[in-house]
Write an enzyme that holds these catalytic residues in place. Sequence first.
Site, PDB file in Angstrom:
ATOM      1  N   GLY A 116      48.033  43.917  41.894  1.00  0.00           N
ATOM      2  CA  GLY A 116      46.878  43.160  42.359  1.00  0.00           C
ATOM      3  C   GLY A 116      45.672  44.054  42.597  1.00  0.00           C
ATOM      4  N   TRP A 119      44.185  44.844  39.258  1.00  0.00           N
ATOM      5  CA  TRP A 119      43.481  43.687  38.688  1.00  0.00           C
ATOM      6  C   TRP A 119      41.976  43.818  38.904  1.00  0.00           C
ATOM      7  CZ3 TRP A 119      40.314  40.016  40.993  1.00  0.00           C
ATOM      8  CH2 TRP A 119      39.998  38.906  40.221  1.00  0.00           C
ATOM      9  N   HIS A 120      41.575  44.466  40.008  1.00  0.00           N
ATOM     10  CA  HIS A 120      40.162  44.606  40.339  1.00  0.00           C
ATOM     11  C   HIS A 120      39.471  45.690  39.516  1.00  0.00           C
ATOM     12  CE1 HIS A 120      41.649  42.412  43.881  1.00  0.00           C
ATOM     13  NE2 HIS A 120      40.420  41.956  43.982  1.00  0.00           N
ATOM     14  N   GLY A 121      40.232  46.593  38.924  1.00  0.00           N
ATOM     15  CA  GLY A 121      39.627  47.642  38.118  1.00  0.00           C
ATOM     16  C   GLY A 121      40.541  48.850  37.988  1.00  0.00           C
ATOM     17  N   PHE A 283      34.248  41.749  38.800  1.00  0.00           N
ATOM     18  CA  PHE A 283      35.631  41.300  38.645  1.00  0.00           C
ATOM     19  C   PHE A 283      35.740  40.011  37.832  1.00  0.00           C
ATOM     20  CE2 PHE A 283      35.429  43.199  43.064  1.00  0.00           C
ATOM     21  CZ  PHE A 283      35.700  44.485  42.611  1.00  0.00           C
TER      22      PHE A 283
END
Length: 283
Positions: A116, A119-121, A283
């Site tokens: 997770g 997922w943001h970068g 995002f």
Amino acid sequence: MVIADSFASWADIGFSSGSQLEFYDAWVTSLSYTFQLYFDFSGYCDMAMEATLLFNIRLPINFNSPYKSLDIQEFWRRWHITLGRFLRDYIYIPLGGSRKGGNSTYFNLFITFLIGGLWHGASWMFVLWGALHGGALVVHRTWKRYGGNLNSYLAWTITFFFVSFTWIFFRAENIDIALNVINGMFDISSMLSDRSSVPASQLSWLGTNVDILSKFIPFGLAANLSAVLLIMLSFIIIAQKNSVELIGDKLTNTKLLLCGVMFSLSVYMIVTSTSSVFLYFNF
């Protein structure tokens, strides 16, 4: 936008490379980003849900007063709900979820939030942020497993400040900047310092009043007074009903008038100021 962008200016100063933060500067930096993220995301979710209703599309609730949470599990049931649901359905459950119990559940939770974070970068700071939340969920599960319980006020305090602390790693470009903010937050010796890292341009609204105020309160607190007042107001705001809960309330003429005044003021402030880039744009 008005509230979030006001916080953005203070957060950007504190999280800039080479910034030397005293005690009050560091706390204002951390909490400014905590509330910038909150108001940006809260406003965006409201705007997205209401705009799509114009096309008869009903989006799911994605933001439900997460800073009211009493534990980290409740936080993730309230913050970015659709992301949490995605992580649960496509990572946590396929990994085995809690079917095997014990250490297997803890491992699955930790890995899910590690992913997770990614997922943001593609950044180690996001990985670290995800690991901290995954670890916190493991600790919470263990605590509940053995019947642990806390007073609601203490539970809220621990949850809020843990989330706020982890946002430092989420925002900082590298570990050095994150540690700089954290060191400032625990630099008790600078609480009574007669200086502040707040740029002179940020003090212009106070003028010579900074020196007058510093005779009664620490200089660092006086220099950050506008941010401190907005932070105090934000704590009051997050304790109120959110937009979803307000839908069922009766709309009186007084409320309509208040909304009109606030809307007009917001439009004026947005038009006459430089707006920051929407935080979740990346995002």
